[in-house]
Design a protein around this motif. Structure first.
Motif, PDB file in Angstrom:
ATOM      1  N   MET A 131       0.494  -2.913  -3.876  1.00 34.78           N
ATOM      2  CA  MET A 131       0.064  -1.546  -3.925  1.00 34.78           C
ATOM      3  C   MET A 131      -0.631  -1.188  -2.618  1.00 34.78           C
ATOM      4  O   MET A 131      -1.469  -1.930  -2.143  1.00 34.78           O
ATOM      5  CB  MET A 131      -0.932  -1.336  -5.063  1.00 34.78           C
ATOM      6  N   GLN A 132      -0.249  -0.077  -2.073  1.00 29.73           N
ATOM      7  CA  GLN A 132      -0.870   0.390  -0.831  1.00 29.73           C
ATOM      8  C   GLN A 132      -1.488   1.769  -1.074  1.00 29.73           C
ATOM      9  O   GLN A 132      -0.801   2.690  -1.521  1.00 29.73           O
ATOM     10  CB  GLN A 132       0.157   0.465   0.299  1.00 29.73           C
ATOM     11  N   PRO A 133      -2.789   1.912  -0.797  1.00 29.84           N
ATOM     12  CA  PRO A 133      -3.447   3.199  -1.013  1.00 29.84           C
ATOM     13  C   PRO A 133      -2.778   4.314  -0.216  1.00 29.84           C
ATOM     14  O   PRO A 133      -2.272   4.095   0.882  1.00 29.84           O
ATOM     15  CB  PRO A 133      -4.869   2.976  -0.508  1.00 29.84           C
ATOM     16  N   LEU A 134      -2.775   5.507  -0.782  1.00 30.03           N
ATOM     17  CA  LEU A 134      -2.221   6.669  -0.080  1.00 30.03           C
ATOM     18  C   LEU A 134      -2.924   6.867   1.255  1.00 30.03           C
ATOM     19  O   LEU A 134      -2.290   7.214   2.249  1.00 30.03           O
ATOM     20  CB  LEU A 134      -2.365   7.927  -0.938  1.00 30.03           C
ATOM     21  N   ALA A 135      -4.235   6.618   1.287  1.00 27.42           N
ATOM     22  CA  ALA A 135      -5.006   6.794   2.522  1.00 27.42           C
ATOM     23  C   ALA A 135      -4.585   5.824   3.620  1.00 27.42           C
ATOM     24  O   ALA A 135      -4.872   6.052   4.792  1.00 27.42           O
ATOM     25  CB  ALA A 135      -6.497   6.626   2.244  1.00 27.42           C
ATOM     26  N   LEU A 136      -3.879   4.749   3.236  1.00 29.91           N
ATOM     27  CA  LEU A 136      -3.407   3.777   4.218  1.00 29.91           C
ATOM     28  C   LEU A 136      -1.899   3.838   4.390  1.00 29.91           C
ATOM     29  O   LEU A 136      -1.268   2.879   4.816  1.00 29.91           O
ATOM     30  CB  LEU A 136      -3.832   2.362   3.808  1.00 29.91           C
ATOM     31  N   GLY A 137      -1.318   4.976   4.016  1.00 31.79           N
ATOM     32  CA  GLY A 137       0.107   5.174   4.228  1.00 31.79           C
ATOM     33  C   GLY A 137       0.993   4.841   3.046  1.00 31.79           C
ATOM     34  O   GLY A 137       2.218   4.862   3.167  1.00 31.79           O
ATOM     35  N   GLY A 138       0.401   4.530   1.897  1.00 36.83           N
ATOM     36  CA  GLY A 138       1.189   4.229   0.709  1.00 36.83           C
ATOM     37  C   GLY A 138       1.917   5.466   0.204  1.00 36.83           C
ATOM     38  O   GLY A 138       1.497   6.596   0.442  1.00 36.83           O
ATOM     39  N   GLU A 139       3.019   5.226  -0.496  1.00 37.24           N
ATOM     40  CA  GLU A 139       3.815   6.333  -1.023  1.00 37.24           C
ATOM     41  C   GLU A 139       3.283   6.787  -2.372  1.00 37.24           C
ATOM     42  O   GLU A 139       2.809   5.983  -3.167  1.00 37.24           O
ATOM     43  CB  GLU A 139       5.277   5.902  -1.158  1.00 37.24           C
ATOM     44  N   ASP A 140       3.370   8.081  -2.616  1.00 28.76           N
ATOM     45  CA  ASP A 140       2.937   8.662  -3.888  1.00 28.76           C
ATOM     46  C   ASP A 140       4.087   8.575  -4.880  1.00 28.76           C
ATOM     47  O   ASP A 140       4.749   9.560  -5.198  1.00 28.76           O
ATOM     48  CB  ASP A 140       2.502  10.111  -3.662  1.00 28.76           C
ATOM     49  N   THR A 141       4.332   7.342  -5.368  1.00 29.44           N
ATOM     50  CA  THR A 141       5.438   7.086  -6.292  1.00 29.44           C
ATOM     51  C   THR A 141       4.945   6.253  -7.468  1.00 29.44           C
ATOM     52  O   THR A 141       3.883   5.621  -7.391  1.00 29.44           O
ATOM     53  CB  THR A 141       6.580   6.314  -5.595  1.00 29.44           C
ATOM     54  N   ASP A 142       5.718   6.234  -8.542  1.00 31.29           N
ATOM     55  CA  ASP A 142       5.369   5.433  -9.712  1.00 31.29           C
ATOM     56  C   ASP A 142       5.278   3.950  -9.366  1.00 31.29           C
ATOM     57  O   ASP A 142       4.503   3.213  -9.965  1.00 31.29           O
ATOM     58  CB  ASP A 142       6.384   5.628 -10.830  1.00 31.29           C
ATOM     59  N   GLY A 143       6.061   3.494  -8.416  1.00 32.84           N
ATOM     60  CA  GLY A 143       6.053   2.089  -8.037  1.00 32.84           C
ATOM     61  C   GLY A 143       4.835   1.674  -7.233  1.00 32.84           C
ATOM     62  O   GLY A 143       4.622   0.490  -6.996  1.00 32.84           O
ATOM     63  N   ASN A 144       4.031   2.640  -6.808  1.00 29.69           N
ATOM     64  CA  ASN A 144       2.840   2.346  -6.024  1.00 29.69           C
ATOM     65  C   ASN A 144       1.580   2.719  -6.809  1.00 29.69           C
ATOM     66  O   ASN A 144       0.609   3.210  -6.263  1.00 29.69           O
ATOM     67  CB  ASN A 144       2.870   3.097  -4.682  1.00 29.69           C
ATOM     68  N   VAL A 145       1.625   2.476  -8.125  1.00 26.57           N
ATOM     69  CA  VAL A 145       0.502   2.794  -9.008  1.00 26.57           C
ATOM     70  C   VAL A 145       0.072   1.519  -9.711  1.00 26.57           C
ATOM     71  O   VAL A 145       0.904   0.746 -10.179  1.00 26.57           O
ATOM     72  CB  VAL A 145       0.900   3.858 -10.058  1.00 26.57           C
ATOM     73  N   GLN A 146      -1.226   1.306  -9.782  1.00 26.44           N
ATOM     74  CA  GLN A 146      -1.761   0.138 -10.473  1.00 26.44           C
ATOM     75  C   GLN A 146      -2.931   0.587 -11.348  1.00 26.44           C
ATOM     76  O   GLN A 146      -4.016   0.847 -10.843  1.00 26.44           O
ATOM     77  CB  GLN A 146      -2.233  -0.904  -9.451  1.00 26.44           C
ATOM     78  N   THR A 170     -10.802  -1.163  -4.041  1.00 23.04           N
ATOM     79  CA  THR A 170     -11.160  -0.237  -2.969  1.00 23.04           C
ATOM     80  C   THR A 170     -11.975  -0.954  -1.898  1.00 23.04           C
ATOM     81  O   THR A 170     -11.757  -0.751  -0.705  1.00 23.04           O
ATOM     82  CB  THR A 170     -11.949   0.963  -3.534  1.00 23.04           C
ATOM     83  N   ALA A 171     -12.889  -1.824  -2.314  1.00 19.09           N
ATOM     84  CA  ALA A 171     -13.688  -2.585  -1.349  1.00 19.09           C
ATOM     85  C   ALA A 171     -12.802  -3.508  -0.512  1.00 19.09           C
ATOM     86  O   ALA A 171     -13.044  -3.693   0.681  1.00 19.09           O
ATOM     87  CB  ALA A 171     -14.763  -3.383  -2.072  1.00 19.09           C
ATOM     88  N   GLU A 172     -11.771  -4.074  -1.130  1.00 21.63           N
ATOM     89  CA  GLU A 172     -10.840  -4.928  -0.387  1.00 21.63           C
ATOM     90  C   GLU A 172      -9.983  -4.109   0.577  1.00 21.63           C
ATOM     91  O   GLU A 172      -9.731  -4.518   1.705  1.00 21.63           O
ATOM     92  CB  GLU A 172      -9.936  -5.690  -1.346  1.00 21.63           C
ATOM     93  N   ASP A 173      -9.542  -2.938   0.126  1.00 21.64           N
ATOM     94  CA  ASP A 173      -8.670  -2.097   0.948  1.00 21.64           C
ATOM     95  C   ASP A 173      -9.415  -1.435   2.108  1.00 21.64           C
ATOM     96  O   ASP A 173      -8.824  -1.151   3.143  1.00 21.64           O
ATOM     97  CB  ASP A 173      -8.017  -1.005   0.096  1.00 21.64           C
ATOM     98  N   PHE A 174     -10.711  -1.161   1.909  1.00 28.45           N
ATOM     99  CA  PHE A 174     -11.509  -0.463   2.922  1.00 28.45           C
ATOM    100  C   PHE A 174     -12.808  -1.221   3.186  1.00 28.45           C
ATOM    101  O   PHE A 174     -13.904  -0.703   2.942  1.00 28.45           O
ATOM    102  CB  PHE A 174     -11.835   0.964   2.443  1.00 28.45           C
ATOM    103  N   PRO A 175     -12.729  -2.453   3.702  1.00 27.08           N
ATOM    104  CA  PRO A 175     -13.933  -3.275   3.840  1.00 27.08           C
ATOM    105  C   PRO A 175     -14.994  -2.678   4.771  1.00 27.08           C
ATOM    106  O   PRO A 175     -16.184  -2.841   4.519  1.00 27.08           O
ATOM    107  CB  PRO A 175     -13.406  -4.599   4.377  1.00 27.08           C
ATOM    108  N   ASP A 176     -14.595  -1.991   5.809  1.00 27.27           N
ATOM    109  CA  ASP A 176     -15.564  -1.436   6.744  1.00 27.27           C
ATOM    110  C   ASP A 176     -16.164  -0.131   6.251  1.00 27.27           C
ATOM    111  O   ASP A 176     -17.289   0.217   6.606  1.00 27.27           O
ATOM    112  CB  ASP A 176     -14.921  -1.196   8.112  1.00 27.27           C
ATOM    113  N   ASP A 177     -15.432   0.601   5.432  1.00 29.78           N
ATOM    114  CA  ASP A 177     -15.876   1.917   4.974  1.00 29.78           C
ATOM    115  C   ASP A 177     -16.663   1.874   3.680  1.00 29.78           C
ATOM    116  O   ASP A 177     -17.367   2.811   3.341  1.00 29.78           O
ATOM    117  CB  ASP A 177     -14.669   2.839   4.778  1.00 29.78           C
ATOM    118  N   ARG A 178     -16.566   0.804   2.917  1.00 31.02           N
ATOM    119  CA  ARG A 178     -17.154   0.782   1.580  1.00 31.02           C
ATOM    120  C   ARG A 178     -17.974  -0.496   1.323  1.00 31.02           C
ATOM    121  O   ARG A 178     -17.717  -1.231   0.387  1.00 31.02           O
ATOM    122  CB  ARG A 178     -16.045   0.860   0.533  1.00 31.02           C
TER     123      ARG A 178
END
Length: 64
Positions: free
Chosen positions: A1-16, A27-35
């Motif tokens: 899964m890739q967050p939309l903010a990191l270029g992930g697609e807004d599709t059913d296959g990219n939902v968890q 979210t902490a793993e995906d954005f370690p410096d921001d969160r």
């Protein structure tokens, strides 16, 4: 899964579907410096869910 903010697609296959605590962890793993505080928040949430911390207030009841 890739967050939309990191270029992930807004599709059913990219939902968890995740509970709140797991969402904070991911979210902490995906954005370690921001969160930086998310890991601590997720740990508190998991402790509460497992009965190891203060409970969430019930509607109409003061928080203890």
């Amino acid at each position: 899964m890739q967050p939309l903010a990191l270029g992930g697609e807004d599709t059913d296959g990219n939902v968890q579907p995740l509970c709140h605590g797991c969402h904070l962890d991911k979210t902490a793993e995906d954005f370690p410096d921001d969160r930086p505080a998310l890991r601590e928040s997720a740990a508190r949430h998991q402790d509460r869910a497992l009965g190891r911390g203060p409970s969430y207030p019930r509607p109409g009841k003061p928080h203890s």
